[in-house]
Design a protein around this motif. Structure first.
Motif, mmCIF file in Angstrom:
data_model
loop_
_atom_site.group_PDB
_atom_site.id
_atom_site.type_symbol
_atom_site.label_atom_id
_atom_site.label_comp_id
_atom_site.label_asym_id
_atom_site.label_seq_id
_atom_site.Cartn_x
_atom_site.Cartn_y
_atom_site.Cartn_z
ATOM 1 N N TYR A 141 0.911 -0.965 -0.009
ATOM 2 C CA TYR A 141 0.176 -0.079 -0.018
ATOM 3 C C TYR A 141 0.841 1.329 -0.239
ATOM 4 O O TYR A 141 1.780 1.145 0.624
ATOM 5 C CB TYR A 141 -0.685 0.143 1.137
ATOM 6 N N SER A 142 0.572 2.180 -0.712
ATOM 7 C CA SER A 142 1.150 3.522 -0.768
ATOM 8 C C SER A 142 0.420 4.579 -1.125
ATOM 9 O O SER A 142 -0.730 4.550 -1.217
ATOM 10 C CB SER A 142 2.183 3.453 -1.948
ATOM 11 N N SER A 143 1.030 5.918 -0.914
ATOM 12 C CA SER A 143 0.070 7.069 -1.418
ATOM 13 C C SER A 143 -0.523 6.932 -2.907
ATOM 14 O O SER A 143 -1.370 7.785 -2.991
ATOM 15 C CB SER A 143 1.040 8.205 -1.189
ATOM 16 N N LYS A 144 -0.151 6.229 -3.851
ATOM 17 C CA LYS A 144 -0.616 6.158 -5.027
ATOM 18 C C LYS A 144 -2.269 5.494 -4.789
ATOM 19 O O LYS A 144 -2.988 5.633 -6.000
ATOM 20 C CB LYS A 144 0.243 5.279 -5.908
ATOM 21 N N ASN A 145 -2.480 4.770 -3.778
ATOM 22 C CA ASN A 145 -3.936 4.108 -3.675
ATOM 23 C C ASN A 145 -4.637 5.317 -2.884
ATOM 24 O O ASN A 145 -5.786 4.962 -3.049
ATOM 25 C CB ASN A 145 -3.715 3.038 -2.559
ATOM 26 N N LEU A 146 -4.188 6.531 -2.851
ATOM 27 C CA LEU A 146 -5.086 7.479 -2.262
ATOM 28 C C LEU A 146 -6.316 8.131 -3.438
ATOM 29 O O LEU A 146 -5.711 8.480 -4.670
ATOM 30 C CB LEU A 146 -4.439 8.813 -1.655
ATOM 31 N N LEU A 147 -7.160 8.170 -3.038
ATOM 32 C CA LEU A 147 -8.384 8.841 -3.880
ATOM 33 C C LEU A 147 -8.591 10.140 -3.663
ATOM 34 O O LEU A 147 -8.289 10.583 -2.833
ATOM 35 C CB LEU A 147 -9.592 7.914 -3.881
ATOM 36 N N PRO A 148 -8.879 10.861 -4.621
ATOM 37 C CA PRO A 148 -9.181 12.281 -4.361
ATOM 38 C C PRO A 148 -10.021 12.757 -3.395
ATOM 39 O O PRO A 148 -9.901 13.860 -2.646
ATOM 40 C CB PRO A 148 -9.869 12.986 -5.937
ATOM 41 N N LEU A 149 -10.971 11.886 -2.831
ATOM 42 C CA LEU A 149 -11.958 12.211 -1.666
ATOM 43 C C LEU A 149 -11.090 11.964 -0.479
ATOM 44 O O LEU A 149 -11.729 12.134 0.632
ATOM 45 C CB LEU A 149 -13.248 11.438 -1.887
ATOM 46 N N SER A 150 -9.888 11.275 -0.364
ATOM 47 C CA SER A 150 -9.384 10.928 1.041
ATOM 48 C C SER A 150 -9.039 11.992 1.689
ATOM 49 O O SER A 150 -8.573 13.059 1.301
ATOM 50 C CB SER A 150 -7.829 10.070 0.426
ATOM 51 N N GLY A 151 -9.346 11.833 3.124
ATOM 52 C CA GLY A 151 -9.042 12.809 3.937
ATOM 53 C C GLY A 151 -7.603 13.310 3.740
ATOM 54 O O GLY A 151 -7.333 14.380 4.389
ATOM 55 N N ARG A 152 -6.714 12.434 3.736
ATOM 56 C CA ARG A 152 -5.208 12.805 3.748
ATOM 57 C C ARG A 152 -4.941 13.810 2.854
ATOM 58 O O ARG A 152 -3.624 14.162 2.791
ATOM 59 C CB ARG A 152 -4.546 11.394 3.626
ATOM 60 N N LEU A 153 -5.996 13.982 1.765
ATOM 61 C CA LEU A 153 -5.158 14.798 0.428
ATOM 62 C C LEU A 153 -6.170 16.422 1.039
ATOM 63 O O LEU A 153 -5.871 17.153 0.185
ATOM 64 C CB LEU A 153 -5.603 14.528 -0.495
ATOM 65 N N ILE A 154 -6.650 16.596 2.044
ATOM 66 C CA ILE A 154 -7.261 17.645 2.283
ATOM 67 C C ILE A 154 -6.074 18.619 2.692
ATOM 68 O O ILE A 154 -4.913 18.218 3.381
ATOM 69 C CB ILE A 154 -7.975 17.706 3.792
ATOM 70 N N PRO A 155 -5.933 19.805 2.056
ATOM 71 C CA PRO A 155 -4.851 20.449 2.051
ATOM 72 C C PRO A 155 -4.278 20.981 3.411
ATOM 73 O O PRO A 155 -2.913 20.902 3.800
ATOM 74 C CB PRO A 155 -5.260 21.886 1.509
ATOM 75 N N GLU A 156 -5.138 20.878 4.559
ATOM 76 C CA GLU A 156 -4.633 21.219 5.654
ATOM 77 C C GLU A 156 -3.844 20.073 6.241
ATOM 78 O O GLU A 156 -2.923 20.412 7.207
ATOM 79 C CB GLU A 156 -5.699 21.572 6.826
ATOM 80 N N PHE A 157 -3.906 18.875 5.708
ATOM 81 C CA PHE A 157 -3.179 17.689 6.281
ATOM 82 C C PHE A 157 -2.290 17.344 5.209
ATOM 83 O O PHE A 157 -1.106 16.574 5.453
ATOM 84 C CB PHE A 157 -4.156 16.553 6.702
ATOM 85 N N CYS A 158 -2.234 17.681 3.971
ATOM 86 C CA CYS A 158 -1.593 17.188 2.974
ATOM 87 C C CYS A 158 -0.275 18.057 2.797
ATOM 88 O O CYS A 158 0.802 17.782 2.605
ATOM 89 C CB CYS A 158 -1.979 16.783 1.606
ATOM 90 N N LYS A 159 -0.703 19.245 2.673
ATOM 91 C CA LYS A 159 0.356 20.337 2.199
ATOM 92 C C LYS A 159 0.911 21.288 3.645
ATOM 93 O O LYS A 159 0.387 22.137 4.212
ATOM 94 C CB LYS A 159 -0.175 21.464 1.385
ATOM 95 N N ARG A 160 1.893 20.495 4.265
ATOM 96 C CA ARG A 160 2.343 20.944 5.449
ATOM 97 C C ARG A 160 3.527 21.906 5.164
ATOM 98 O O ARG A 160 4.295 21.689 4.563
ATOM 99 C CB ARG A 160 2.639 19.837 6.360
ATOM 100 N N ARG A 161 3.627 22.976 6.138
ATOM 101 C CA ARG A 161 4.923 23.663 6.055
ATOM 102 C C ARG A 161 5.672 23.735 7.385
ATOM 103 O O ARG A 161 5.044 23.866 8.556
ATOM 104 C CB ARG A 161 4.486 25.020 5.748
ATOM 105 N N ASN A 162 6.976 23.610 7.559
ATOM 106 C CA ASN A 162 7.648 23.581 8.468
ATOM 107 C C ASN A 162 7.589 25.210 9.279
ATOM 108 O O ASN A 162 7.599 25.960 8.241
ATOM 109 C CB ASN A 162 9.179 23.032 8.506
ATOM 110 N N ILE A 163 7.687 25.535 10.354
ATOM 111 C CA ILE A 163 7.698 27.060 10.944
ATOM 112 C C ILE A 163 8.858 27.663 10.017
ATOM 113 O O ILE A 163 8.631 28.824 9.589
ATOM 114 C CB ILE A 163 7.721 27.053 12.252
ATOM 115 N N LYS A 164 9.891 26.984 9.843
ATOM 116 C CA LYS A 164 11.193 27.797 9.404
ATOM 117 C C LYS A 164 10.915 28.029 7.855
ATOM 118 O O LYS A 164 11.319 29.164 7.213
ATOM 119 C CB LYS A 164 12.427 26.884 9.542
ATOM 120 N N ASP A 165 10.103 27.005 7.143
ATOM 121 C CA ASP A 165 9.953 27.262 5.978
ATOM 122 C C ASP A 165 9.078 28.466 5.606
ATOM 123 O O ASP A 165 9.035 29.134 4.647
ATOM 124 C CB ASP A 165 9.230 26.241 5.333
ATOM 125 N N MET A 166 8.235 28.783 6.526
ATOM 126 C CA MET A 166 7.197 30.014 6.748
ATOM 127 C C MET A 166 7.973 31.328 6.394
ATOM 128 O O MET A 166 7.918 31.996 5.678
ATOM 129 C CB MET A 166 6.323 30.070 7.624
#
Length: 564
Positions: free
Chosen positions: A342-367
């Protein structure tokens, strides 16, 4: 009313979703009436180790209704996912509705224009309350349903419209040759044996059983069931049943098998309730199950879980097939043995893991360095899978790896800062030797811009010279110029920090956040459901890295599906 399931056994020991799912020993878990908004989603709800999730949140009434399905990655993975019954909603980040997608991307079976006209309610309105999540596996199509309750007469039209649309979708899927599994809170007791209040009214001769089962919603529901009782002629287009009541088939004569109790009158200890939560399947699947029952001993809600257990081998096209072979994308399992991890390739568009708040994380230093979001692919780059006893266990990067990565980041930043340290005169160095050393960091040096580029005519940057006598042209010139330069650089650092702090604050705001949760339930005395309240905002705890104590989510109706 009680809203904290983690205050009861067995949830009290480990207050996590992962521990709850392990206690349920389930591979698919369906929650109804979640009553949360998108801003209320937290890591412990969405990023459950070893699980994927699919949410349908209300579009109009915020913090109202809601359905979510969790699937265990080690045993099953859907091939398509949708929300809504009618297909008029759009997938995430798309303006094309599900029913207008290419045929190979559709689950199918959408109600026709003629069928929708019988609903009496606009299709978009029917799907606006977050009442349905649909997952397709090669084995069957799973519908997680939260049907409207019989709260008052003002909602009767909407309730019947939703059930008509649900009936049409199920019948269309069966007509396509697809098997169907329905799990959820349908908010209707099918007969006298499924309602304590109805049994009491019939015993007291206040009403009859024929009158009870002939109410519009109950009559429509019984049209779907193979053993449903329908008074008079069957409706046009509903001549044949399409669903099998799995739990009732294992307990055909059991009375008092209720799944919901009115908590305002403390009806649960006396078992004065109703059976309104079901696990149903299409008629060609009724031999697939080993067991089915309710779990009335599990507390924490006015509902109790209902479950069904699949056999390890099920009949399919004249032969017995291992259930795992047909609960994953083709080629993942063969004879019950995993062939592909199983890998991230199995994720479907409706998956909660792809919600931007959980998928696109930024480190505080990156900000502060103004680095872009990591892509969804990068988010899962640290996720490893390991096969242990035939199951897949997700592993996050080890502590040493994270520590080494963090040290590399810090050391790299220090090198940049070293280049920004400016030489000071001996007098100032003597004063600074008694103070903790501070290294100056500028946005210009981080971007690779020479310091000379910062030396522009910006006017006077300090009050030097206003409060002490002017010096001779050649006397003390070095120190004054250097003080001036340092003051200018300090003001630049503050400006950059403020600007990035502002952008960080904007990132913490969810443009699609919902309004506050509804304070009203929507359950009659015999068919009520408990509310759940979740108010913690995940962004502040996750992005800023503050340690917070996570309040437990309120769990309501739970329908579980598993196989041995």
């Amino acid at each position: 009313m009680e809203h904290n399931p983690f205050g009861y056994q067995p949830w009290r020991e480990k207050r996590t979703f992962e521990a709850m799912f392990d206690t349920l020993e389930a591979d698919i878990v369906v929650f109804q009436e979640t009553k949360i908004q998108r801003k209320d989603l937290r890591d412990d709800m969405v990023l459950v180790p070893g699980w994927d999730c699919y949410f349908s949140l209300p579009k109009a009434k915020k913090g109202y209704s809601g359905v979510v399905i969790y699937t265990r990655n080690a045993t099953c993975a859907p091939i398509r996912a949708e929300e809504g019954v009618t297909g008029v909603l759009c997938p995430p980040n798309s303006s094309t509705s599900y029913r207008d997608l290419p045929e190979e991307q559709q689950i199918g079976g959408y109600p026709t224009v003629q069928q929708l006209s019988k609903c009496g309610v606009d299709a978009a309105a029917l799907d606006s309350e977050g009442r349905c999540v649909i997952l397709e596996f090669p084995a069957f199509v799973l519908l997680g349903i939260y049907s409207p309750a019989n709260r008052d007469e003002t909602r009767d039209g909407f309730r019947l419209g939703f059930m008509n649309a649900l009936d049409a979708r199920i019948r269309n899927l069966v007509a396509m040759g697809k098997r169907v599994f329905v799990a959820g809170d349908l908010n209707v007791a099918r007969g006298e044996a499924d309602s304590a209040s109805a049994a009491e009214a019939i015993r007291k001769r206040i009403s009859t059983e024929d009158e009870f089962i002939s109410t519009p919603a109950r009559r429509l529901f019984n049209h779907m069931l193979s053993d449903g009782r329908v008074i008079g002629e069957r409706d046009e287009g509903r001549e044949l049943p399409v669903l099998h009541d799995i739990c009732r088939s294992f307990h055909p004569d059991r009375r008092g098998m209720y799944t919901c109790w009115e908590q305002r009158i403390n009806a649960r200890p006396g078992n004065y309730g109703s059976r309104i939560d079901y696990v149903l399947c299409s008629l060609d699947m009724k031999e697939w199950f080993l067991d089915s029952n309710i779990q009335e001993g599990l507390m924490g809600s006015d509902h109790c879980p209902v479950y069904a257990v699949f056999k390890e081998f099920v009949p399919l096209r004249g032969t017995d097939v291992n259930i795992r072979d047909i609960m994953n994308p083709p080629g993942t399992f063969r004879n019950g043995q995993r062939l592909q991890e199983y890998s991230s390739k199995n994720l479907l568009p409706l998956s909660g893991r792809l919600i931007p708040e959980f998928c696109k994380r930024r480190n505080i230093k990156d900000m502060f360095l103004n680095r872009p979001y990591a892509s969804g692919k990068d988010t899962f780059s640290g996720l490893q899978t390991q096969q242990i006893s035939g199951s897949i266990v997700e592993q996050m990067p080890s502590t040493d790896e994270v520590k080494n990565h963090s040290m590399n980041r810090v050391s790299g930043l220090s090198k940049v800062e070293d280049r920004a340290v400016r030489k000071r005169s001996p007098a100032k160095e003597t004063f600074a030797s008694n103070q903790p050393k501070r290294r100056k960091y500028t946005a210009g040096t981080a971007a690779g811009i020479p310091n000379k580029s910062l030396q522009t005519n910006q006017g006077q940057q300090s009050l030097e010279g206003f409060f002490k006598p002017k010096q001779n042209k050649d006397e003390g010139m070095g120190d004054a110029e250097e003080f001036k330069e340092d003051s200018r650089l300090a003001s630049l650092d503050i400006f950059e920090s403020d600007s990035h702090t502002a952008s960080m604050s904007e990132e913490l705001q969810d443009p699609g956040s919902h309004m506050g949760p509804s304070s009203m339930g929507e359950r009659s005395a015999a068919e009520s459901s408990a509310e759940t309240g979740v108010s913690e905002t995940h962004a502040s705890a996750t992005v800023l890295g503050d340690e917070t104590v996570v309040d437990p989510i309120n769990l309501l109706d739970v329908s579980t599906t598993t196989w041995s």
